[in-house]
Each structure stands twice: as structure tokens, then as C-alpha cells.
Motif scaffolding. Structure first.
Motif, PDB file in Angstrom:
ATOM      1  N   PRO A 116       0.906  -1.350  -0.121  1.00  0.00           N
ATOM      2  CA  PRO A 116      -0.111   0.069   0.245  1.00  0.00           C
ATOM      3  C   PRO A 116       0.899   1.333   0.027  1.00  0.00           C
ATOM      4  N   ALA A 119       2.259   1.846  -3.453  1.00  0.00           N
ATOM      5  CA  ALA A 119       1.167   2.573  -4.286  1.00  0.00           C
ATOM      6  C   ALA A 119       1.070   3.950  -4.151  1.00  0.00           C
ATOM      7  N   SER A 314      -4.633  -4.391  -9.332  1.00  0.00           N
ATOM      8  CA  SER A 314      -4.169  -3.169  -9.817  1.00  0.00           C
ATOM      9  C   SER A 314      -5.206  -2.294 -10.192  1.00  0.00           C
ATOM     10  N   GLN A 317      -6.970  -0.904  -7.226  1.00  0.00           N
ATOM     11  CA  GLN A 317      -6.149   0.288  -6.344  1.00  0.00           C
ATOM     12  C   GLN A 317      -6.425   1.556  -7.251  1.00  0.00           C
ATOM     13  N   VAL A 332      -6.050   2.478  -0.071  1.00  0.00           N
ATOM     14  CA  VAL A 332      -5.264   1.498  -0.717  1.00  0.00           C
ATOM     15  C   VAL A 332      -4.717   0.601   0.419  1.00  0.00           C
ATOM     16  N   ASN A 335      -7.414  -1.739   1.018  1.00  0.00           N
ATOM     17  CA  ASN A 335      -7.654  -2.880  -0.154  1.00  0.00           C
ATOM     18  C   ASN A 335      -6.442  -3.876  -0.074  1.00  0.00           C
ATOM     19  N   THR A 336      -5.358  -3.515   0.395  1.00  0.00           N
ATOM     20  CA  THR A 336      -4.486  -4.576   0.626  1.00  0.00           C
ATOM     21  C   THR A 336      -4.742  -5.429   1.954  1.00  0.00           C
TER      22      THR A 336
END
Length: 389
Positions: A116, A119, A314, A317, A332, A335-336
Motif C-alpha cells: 500500500p 502505491a 491493480s 487500487q 489503498v 484494499n491490501t
């Protein structure tokens, strides 16, 4: 902003860090038989290295994002890679299963930070118009972990033992650590994450649905992926080299999928790109389920599935960043986290079915998870006024 001063290969340094992270997370899947034999445990118990590791990651990702959000990014990411490198080298010398599990949990508790934060860091070093494609590029590291890392792990473990495979990842981590120090600009800081940020995330219906999609996609994949090697051996009699080739095909197709997604996302939009690759994911896992028992059919299924495995994440994200840019550092990370919840849930369900010799059922349970994910992708179709969300 650091866009003007960012070294040319900074995104590549971040991507290679994801390669190390991906290898660290996925490694046991490539050498379950060797781990089981070497540590004198069952295949199911060896698979729990992935399940418990994923639980650690899903708790660690949002927690560490909150605790470390004020730390300068190069320091944070380099330290995380140093821990991953040391953890893998220590794993190579673990005397027993309990020690290996303990090392893995500590290593991944810190390693939860990397994906994360990498990103989020990408958003700081490139212009807004290149943000989507750069985030997708950084996730190529996970594709390479499957395309190159897992086959190498399977090859090395089958010939030289699982300890040598962990040593390989540790050395790669050291190289990646040095590259990140050299190429990532100093002084990068993201927006601090506080409790108000989490409350805003919890009130956003689109974000919650997107997080649910990630969890279902990963659950479906890890029902099968965790035990892909032993399943291929039991259902088709495939040996280590054939299994390594299937892992390689999976990863190469994953790499191609992310390359295509990176090329089309800025023009087609994240929603259409996400829908396309979720359909490919479903088609591939369905092919595995229906072809179970025939190596050729299962391999074709893996190839199609591979096209969607990294590109779907991806795109998740990118969609989360686009849905609420001010909340990106939190979403993010979340999400991870739900990605790892999906890994834990999927590998646990797969482990229960595998232990009961319900080998064909794994594929169909995986299909069920991905069908639910596809339904939610359709439900999150953006309104015409927000077509790029």
C-alpha cells in the motif's frame, strides 16, 4: 511535489520491492511438498503458513498505515524491505515448523506496509495523468513474483531444498533494498491517516463495495492457488518441472495482463478495464474447475486466469484512488488488507477441502467466489457523470 526531481527508475525500484514482497508472501505455495517433508508436517499444515501469514497481513496493513503515515517514505519502504530480506534469510535457517511460522508472522507483520505504501508513493512522484498507469506498473512486481519467483522457488526447492529457496528470496531482498535507497527521492511524505479518515471511508458505499470485490476475487483465487502444486500432482500426476511450468505460465500471463491493463486504463477507464479482467479471471477459474483431471485443460484455464489475477487488483487500487483521492492512503491500505483477508479465507477453505480429498470441489467453490465479485463489479458501474471513477 517531487514529480520534477523523481529519478527515472524510481517506479521500477518500487515495482521490484513488490516482487520481493510477492515472493515472500507466495513462497510456501511453490514448495508445499518440500516444506511438508522437510518439517515433518502435512500438506495442509504447510498451507497454513499462507493462511496465518495472510491473517497477519490483513491486520497489519491498516494498522501499520496508521502508525507510520507520518514517516518519510524512502526510510519507511527501505526499512520494510530490509526486514523482508532478513526474515527470508532467517527462514532458511529455521530449525522447525514453529520457528518458521514465528519468523514468517513477524516478517509479514512489517511487510504488510510495503504494497500500500508503494502505491501511495507512486502518486507522489508522477503527474496526475500518469498515476493510474504507474500504480498498475508497480503491481507488475506481484506478476513477476508469480511469473519468475514461484517457478524459481519450485525449481530450487525441488532440487536443493526449501532452505535454498528462502535464501534466494533473502538475497533478492537485499538487492531491492539497495536499489530503493539509490533511486527513490528523499523527503516524500503522504497525508497522515487518522481516525477521521477511517470514519469517512466507512461512510462511502462505493469504497466498501470496491473493497468487497477485492476480498471475493482473492478468496476465489486462493482456494485453488494455495494448493495448485499438490492439486496438479494428485489430479494429473504432474512432477515438479511441470508444476513449475504451470506457475510460470500463470505468472507470465499475469505479467501480460498488467501490461495490457496499464496500456488501456488511461483511455478505457478503470471500470471497463476492471470488468474485462474480472471476466477473464472467472473464465480461467471455470476452465480449471471443468478441466480438473486433465493437465492440458487445467493449464489453459491457468493461462486465462493468469491474465486477470494481478490486473484485477491493480485496477481495484486505481478505482479506489479515483473514487476518493483525499482518502487514498487509507483506502489503498484497506484494499491490501482485504486482499489478505481474501487470501486467508480462500486458503483456509481450500485447506479444509484438500484435507478431506474433495479435490474437484476446490475449483467450483473458487468459481462461486469470483461470480459474486463480478456481480459487485457490475453494481459499481459509475454513473455517466463520473465515468472515470
Amino acid at each position: 511535489m517531487e514529480n520534477e526531481r523523481a529519478p527515472r527508475f524510481a517506479p521500477t525500484a518500487l515495482m521490484l520491492g513488490n516482487l520481493v514482497t510477492g515472493c515472500s508472501v507466495l513462497a510456501p505455495a511453490g514448495m508445499l511438498p518440500e516444506l511438508a517433508t522437510g518439517l515433518d508436517v502435512s500438506i495442509h499444515a504447510a498451507g497454513l503458513l499462507i493462511t496465518f501469514g495472510a491473517i497477519t497481513l490483513c491486520i497489519g496493513s491498516p494498522l501499520t498505515a496508521w502508525l507510520t503515515s507520518r514517516i518519510e517514505r524512502r526510510t519507511l519502504l527501505a526499512t520494510t524491505l530490509a526486514v523482508l530480506a532478513f526474515g527470508n534469510l532467517a527462514s532458511a535457517f529455521a530449525p522447525d515448523y514453529t520457528s518458521l511460522l514465528a519468523i514468517r508472522l513477524v516478517m509479514l507483520a512489517v511487510g504488510a506496509l510495503y504494497t500500500p505504501q508503494a502505491a501511495g508513493t507512486a502518486a507522489l512522484i508522477v503527474p496526475v495523468e500518469r498515476r493510474g498507469s504507474t500504480i498498475a506498473y508497480i503491481f507488475l512486481g506481484w506478476s513477476l513474483a508469480a511469473a519468475v519467483g514461484l517457478p524459481l522457488i519450485t525449481f530450487i526447492a525441488s532440487r536443493y531444498g526449501w532452505r535454498a529457496a528462502y535464501g534466494e528470496i533473502g538475497v533478492l531482498g537485499c538487492v531491492s533494498f539497495l536499489l530503493l535507497l539509490l533511486r527513490l527521492p528523499a523527503g516524500l511524505k503522504g497525508a497522515p491517516v487518522d481516525l477521521k479518515t477511517w470514519r469517512e471511508v466507512g461512510r462511502n458505499r462505493t469504497i466498501l463495495l470496491l473493497l468487497a470485490i477485492t476480498m471475493l476475487q482473492m478468496s476465489g483465487q486462493f482456494v485453488v492457488f494455495t494448493f495448485m502444486g499438490p492439486l496438479l500432482k494428485k489430479l494429473t500426476g504432474a512432477g515438479p518441472d511441470a508444476i513449475g511450468m504451470v506457475f510460470a505460465l500463470y505468472g507470465v500471463c499475469g505479467f501480460l495482463g498488467v501490461v495490457v491493463a496499464t496500456r488501456i486504463v488511461d483511455t478505457s477507464g478503470p471500470y471497463r478495464t476492471s470488468l474485462l479482467f474480472t471476466c477473464l479471471l472467472l473464465a480461467g477459474i471455470t476452465g480449471w474447475a471443468l478441466g480438473a483431471g486433465t493437465l492440458a485443460f487445467m493449464t489453459v484455464g491457468v493461462a486465462i486466469w493468469g491474465l486477470g489475477f494481478a490486473s484485477t487488483n491493480s485496477m481495484q487500487q486505481v478505482r479506489l484512488v479515483a473514487a476518493a483521492p483525499p482518502l487514498a492512503s487509507a483506502t489503498v491500505a484497506l484494499n491490501t488488507s482485504v486482499l489478505y483477508i481474501g487470501q486467508a479465507l480462500g486458503s483456509a477453505v481450500g485447506g479444509l477441502l484438500f484435507a478431506r480429498e474433495l479435490l474437484h470441489a476446490l475449483g467450483f467453490v473458487a468459481v462461486g467466489f469470483v461470480v459474486l465479485a463480478l456481480i459487485l463489479v457490475v453494481l459499481t458501474r459509475p454513473r455517466p457523470a463520473a465515468a472515470t471513477a
